[in-house]
Design a protein around this motif. Structure first.
Motif, PDB file in Angstrom:
ATOM      1  N   GLU A   1     -10.443  -2.498  10.682  1.00 44.91           N
ATOM      2  CA  GLU A   1      -9.160  -1.916  10.261  1.00 44.91           C
ATOM      3  C   GLU A   1      -7.985  -2.559  11.001  1.00 44.91           C
ATOM      4  O   GLU A   1      -6.919  -2.826  10.417  1.00 44.91           O
ATOM      5  N   ASN A   2      -8.189  -2.826  12.282  1.00 45.88           N
ATOM      6  CA  ASN A   2      -7.139  -3.470  13.085  1.00 45.88           C
ATOM      7  C   ASN A   2      -6.823  -4.859  12.538  1.00 45.88           C
ATOM      8  O   ASN A   2      -5.655  -5.259  12.436  1.00 45.88           O
ATOM      9  N   LEU A   3      -7.852  -5.614  12.152  1.00 43.64           N
ATOM     10  CA  LEU A   3      -7.620  -6.953  11.607  1.00 43.64           C
ATOM     11  C   LEU A   3      -6.888  -6.876  10.272  1.00 43.64           C
ATOM     12  O   LEU A   3      -5.988  -7.683  10.003  1.00 43.64           O
ATOM     13  N   ARG A   4      -7.270  -5.922   9.458  1.00 45.39           N
ATOM     14  CA  ARG A   4      -6.602  -5.789   8.154  1.00 45.39           C
ATOM     15  C   ARG A   4      -5.125  -5.500   8.335  1.00 45.39           C
ATOM     16  O   ARG A   4      -4.260  -6.126   7.692  1.00 45.39           O
TER      17      ARG A   4
ATOM     18  N   LEU B   1     -12.636  -8.590  16.921  1.00 41.21           N
ATOM     19  CA  LEU B   1     -13.653  -8.121  15.984  1.00 41.21           C
ATOM     20  C   LEU B   1     -14.953  -8.900  16.141  1.00 41.21           C
ATOM     21  O   LEU B   1     -16.047  -8.322  16.135  1.00 41.21           O
ATOM     22  N   THR B   2     -14.830 -10.215  16.299  1.00 39.93           N
ATOM     23  CA  THR B   2     -16.038 -11.029  16.483  1.00 39.93           C
ATOM     24  C   THR B   2     -16.782 -10.613  17.749  1.00 39.93           C
ATOM     25  O   THR B   2     -18.011 -10.474  17.745  1.00 39.93           O
ATOM     26  N   GLN B   3     -16.049 -10.407  18.838  1.00 35.68           N
ATOM     27  CA  GLN B   3     -16.686  -9.999  20.089  1.00 35.68           C
ATOM     28  C   GLN B   3     -17.350  -8.634  19.953  1.00 35.68           C
ATOM     29  O   GLN B   3     -18.433  -8.387  20.497  1.00 35.68           O
ATOM     30  N   THR B   4     -16.718  -7.741  19.198  1.00 30.97           N
ATOM     31  CA  THR B   4     -17.288  -6.409  18.978  1.00 30.97           C
ATOM     32  C   THR B   4     -18.601  -6.509  18.207  1.00 30.97           C
ATOM     33  O   THR B   4     -19.579  -5.818  18.525  1.00 30.97           O
ATOM     34  N   ARG B   5     -18.621  -7.391  17.201  1.00 26.80           N
ATOM     35  CA  ARG B   5     -19.869  -7.600  16.460  1.00 26.80           C
ATOM     36  C   ARG B   5     -20.947  -8.210  17.343  1.00 26.80           C
ATOM     37  O   ARG B   5     -22.118  -7.824  17.267  1.00 26.80           O
ATOM     38  N   VAL B   6     -20.545  -9.163  18.163  1.00 25.97           N
ATOM     39  CA  VAL B   6     -21.508  -9.761  19.097  1.00 25.97           C
ATOM     40  C   VAL B   6     -22.075  -8.695  20.038  1.00 25.97           C
ATOM     41  O   VAL B   6     -23.290  -8.644  20.287  1.00 25.97           O
ATOM     42  N   ASP B   7     -21.205  -7.829  20.544  1.00 20.96           N
ATOM     43  CA  ASP B   7     -21.664  -6.750  21.429  1.00 20.96           C
ATOM     44  C   ASP B   7     -22.650  -5.836  20.709  1.00 20.96           C
ATOM     45  O   ASP B   7     -23.638  -5.381  21.303  1.00 20.96           O
ATOM     46  N   TYR B   8     -22.366  -5.575  19.435  1.00 25.41           N
ATOM     47  CA  TYR B   8     -23.263  -4.705  18.670  1.00 25.41           C
ATOM     48  C   TYR B   8     -24.630  -5.351  18.495  1.00 25.41           C
ATOM     49  O   TYR B   8     -25.664  -4.708  18.715  1.00 25.41           O
ATOM     50  N   PHE B   9     -24.638  -6.620  18.103  1.00 22.35           N
ATOM     51  CA  PHE B   9     -25.923  -7.305  17.909  1.00 22.35           C
ATOM     52  C   PHE B   9     -26.708  -7.388  19.220  1.00 22.35           C
ATOM     53  O   PHE B   9     -27.920  -7.154  19.250  1.00 22.35           O
ATOM     54  N   GLN B  10     -26.015  -7.701  20.292  1.00 25.06           N
ATOM     55  CA  GLN B  10     -26.689  -7.806  21.579  1.00 25.06           C
ATOM     56  C   GLN B  10     -27.259  -6.464  22.021  1.00 25.06           C
ATOM     57  O   GLN B  10     -28.392  -6.391  22.510  1.00 25.06           O
ATOM     58  N   SER B  11     -26.499  -5.405  21.861  1.00 21.80           N
ATOM     59  CA  SER B  11     -26.969  -4.088  22.271  1.00 21.80           C
ATOM     60  C   SER B  11     -28.138  -3.634  21.399  1.00 21.80           C
ATOM     61  O   SER B  11     -29.080  -2.985  21.893  1.00 21.80           O
ATOM     62  N   MET B  12     -28.114  -3.993  20.107  1.00 21.28           N
ATOM     63  CA  MET B  12     -29.193  -3.588  19.206  1.00 21.28           C
ATOM     64  C   MET B  12     -30.512  -4.240  19.614  1.00 21.28           C
ATOM     65  O   MET B  12     -31.561  -3.578  19.680  1.00 21.28           O
ATOM     66  N   PHE B  13     -30.469  -5.537  19.933  1.00 18.95           N
ATOM     67  CA  PHE B  13     -31.697  -6.222  20.316  1.00 18.95           C
ATOM     68  C   PHE B  13     -32.060  -5.973  21.781  1.00 18.95           C
ATOM     69  O   PHE B  13     -33.228  -6.009  22.144  1.00 18.95           O
ATOM     70  N   ASP B  14     -31.065  -5.705  22.618  1.00 15.23           N
ATOM     71  CA  ASP B  14     -31.363  -5.288  23.995  1.00 15.23           C
ATOM     72  C   ASP B  14     -32.139  -3.980  23.989  1.00 15.23           C
ATOM     73  O   ASP B  14     -33.000  -3.751  24.851  1.00 15.23           O
ATOM     74  N   TYR B  15     -31.820  -3.112  23.030  1.00 13.68           N
ATOM     75  CA  TYR B  15     -32.541  -1.844  22.915  1.00 13.68           C
ATOM     76  C   TYR B  15     -34.022  -2.102  22.607  1.00 13.68           C
ATOM     77  O   TYR B  15     -34.912  -1.479  23.203  1.00 13.68           O
ATOM     78  N   GLN B  16     -34.299  -3.021  21.681  1.00 14.13           N
ATOM     79  CA  GLN B  16     -35.685  -3.328  21.332  1.00 14.13           C
ATOM     80  C   GLN B  16     -36.437  -3.925  22.526  1.00 14.13           C
ATOM     81  O   GLN B  16     -37.581  -3.571  22.796  1.00 14.13           O
ATOM     82  N   VAL B  17     -35.791  -4.837  23.219  1.00 15.77           N
ATOM     83  CA  VAL B  17     -36.442  -5.462  24.377  1.00 15.77           C
ATOM     84  C   VAL B  17     -36.666  -4.439  25.483  1.00 15.77           C
ATOM     85  O   VAL B  17     -37.711  -4.428  26.138  1.00 15.77           O
ATOM     86  N   ALA B  18     -35.691  -3.561  25.715  1.00 17.28           N
ATOM     87  CA  ALA B  18     -35.849  -2.534  26.745  1.00 17.28           C
ATOM     88  C   ALA B  18     -37.003  -1.594  26.401  1.00 17.28           C
ATOM     89  O   ALA B  18     -37.761  -1.172  27.283  1.00 17.28           O
ATOM     90  N   ALA B  19     -37.140  -1.264  25.110  1.00 20.09           N
ATOM     91  CA  ALA B  19     -38.261  -0.425  24.695  1.00 20.09           C
ATOM     92  C   ALA B  19     -39.588  -1.123  24.972  1.00 20.09           C
ATOM     93  O   ALA B  19     -40.560  -0.503  25.430  1.00 20.09           O
ATOM     94  N   ALA B  20     -39.638  -2.425  24.700  1.00 17.15           N
ATOM     95  CA  ALA B  20     -40.856  -3.191  25.005  1.00 17.15           C
ATOM     96  C   ALA B  20     -41.114  -3.227  26.504  1.00 17.15           C
ATOM     97  O   ALA B  20     -42.273  -3.176  26.941  1.00 17.15           O
ATOM     98  N   ARG B  21     -40.067  -3.325  27.291  1.00 14.08           N
ATOM     99  CA  ARG B  21     -40.239  -3.324  28.756  1.00 14.08           C
ATOM    100  C   ARG B  21     -40.784  -2.005  29.251  1.00 14.08           C
ATOM    101  O   ARG B  21     -41.579  -1.972  30.207  1.00 14.08           O
TER     102      ARG B  21
END
Length: 420
Positions: free
Chosen positions: A366-369, A392-412
């Motif tokens: 919304e901010n970009l628009r 916005l790009t950094q926010t998306r990167v943070d989201y992707f990283q946190s999503m896969f960090d969650y999977q790796v943390a669960a495996a740990r």
């Protein structure tokens, strides 16, 4: 003709997509278990330990020795009795010695060594399981690393598209004389920077695939469609008391402590005698005697009376080694508990980051628009547009990283309790 060629090309492309292999995380783990060379090398430890059991058991069986040869002497041995001299053997002769040695009783030394070897095999088995779990965690990291890198490529592509669109807008406004050349130059620089990000993200995907291919035993050029539907359930809650009996490294170290107990027991048996039975056949070619072959049977015992206190030193060494292994076990249990607590914290934080990032992405879009509209209306600046897109790009990167960090943390977490 060109239309027909285009249709054929489209059909071939669709067929290639349809035949693209899908690689799930479960498939990757199974491939790694079956083909990883490092894990295969570790598997030999257990088979070697089994051979040591056979070596220890061999002491319960008779030892059979055979020795034969031919001796050539400068002169035959003899004796002198007053003026009389006589040879007692031939100068050159063949000989043979055949013996059977059987230990009758050694105060538990052989039994203890067999038990030690059996525990070593169990420790090796647990060691293999631990190595397998470590490999699985590496595969999980690599698998989700590739997925994350591909998402970063998508984000970089989107940023490049947005920056390219902004450059066109800046070019149009510059042509109208509304903005300065600085806006256009800034847009050009941002497009170049977006391309750099895209190249870096694409390179990260390729490197991630190379690592994953190595771990699962695939050729370096292997590529497949990865799925994101993997979920790990049944994890202990934070603060919950956990039984680490499934953790292979702890089981292996417990076996090592038990081996230490037996090592102390074995060292002490060197104070005691060994009872034995020996059957022998000794033959020496000799024309001077009437019976060159002698058969004998011996029942006896042997004991060391003094060995420079070596046995005493070995007992002390075994006791200290046992204490060392007990300390290592306690340290390992503490480190595993710390590993679990750290993984649980990362899991909790990653989950919270996902929630925050999801909301931030909506706000960033919304901010970009709004910022782009303001720029087109000649109210905002080009810097505002660039900053909004970068945010916005950094926010998306943070989201992707946190999503896969969650999977790796669960495996740990699963790895910490030995259930990955």
């Amino acid at each position: 003709m060109q239309k027909t060629a285009g249709i054929l090309a489209a059909l071939l492309l669709m067929a290639g997509v349809a035949q693209a292999e899908t690689l799930t995380l479960s498939d990757s783990l199974n491939r790694a278990r079956a083909t990883n060379l490092g894990l295969k090398a570790t598997s030999y430890e257990e088979t070697m330990a089994q051979d040591q059991i056979d070596v220890a058991r061999s002491a319960r069986l008779p030892r059979v020795d055979l020795q034969a040869g031919y001796t050539a002497q400068q002169a035959a041995q003899g004796f002198s009795l007053g003026p009389v001299s006589a040879e007692t053997q031939d100068p050159d002769y063949a000989f043979l010695n055949f013996s059977i040695y059987q230990t009758l009783y050694d105060f538990g030394r052989t039994k203890t060594r067999i038990e030690e070897a059996q525990l070593q095999r169990q420790a090796a088995h647990y060691g293999y399981s631990g190595a397998e779990q470590d490999l699985f965690l590496q595969v999980v990291r690599a698998y989700f690393g590739v997925l994350e890198a591909k998402k970063l490529v998508e984000a970089a592509n989107d940023e490049l598209a947005q920056m390219t669109a902004h450059r066109k807008t800046a070019q149009a406004l510059f042509d109208e004389g509304v903005v300065t050349r600085n806006d256009l130059l800034q847009a050009e620089v941002r497009v170049a920077a977006a391309r750099q990000k895209l190249l870096a993200a694409q390179n990260q995907v390729e490197n991630g695939w190379l690592n994953l291919d190595y771990l699962i035993g695939a050729t370096p050029g292997f590529r497949a469609e990865l799925t994101e539907d993997f979920r790990i359930g049944g994890m202990p809650a934070a603060g919950e008391r956990v039984d680490f009996s499934n953790r292979a490294e702890i089981q292996a170290q417990r076996q090592v402590v038990s081996i230490g107990d037996l090592a102390v027991k074995e060292a002490k048996t060197n104070y005691y005698p060994e009872f034995f039975l020996r059957l022998a056949l000794d033959y020496q070619q000799n024309s001077k005697v009437t019976e060159p072959a002698i058969m004998s049977a011996t029942v006896g015992f042997k004991v060391n009376l003094f060995d420079g206190l070596a046995t005493t030193a070995r007992v002390r060494e075994a006791v200290k080694a046992r204490s060392r292994d007990e300390a290592r076990l306690r340290d390992l249990e503490t480190r595993v508990a710390l590993e679990l607590a750290s993984a649980q914290n990362d899991l909790r934080v990653a989950k919270e980051r996902i929630t925050v990032a999801e909301k931030a992405i909506e706000q960033g879009v919304e901010n970009l628009r709004i910022t782009r509209d303001r720029y087109q209306e000649k109210v905002g600046t080009a810097t505002d547009v660039v900053d909004a897109q970068t945010l916005l790009t950094q926010t998306r990167v943070d989201y992707f990283q946190s999503m896969f960090d969650y999977q790796v943390a669960a495996a740990r977490v699963k790895r910490a309790i030995g259930e990955l």
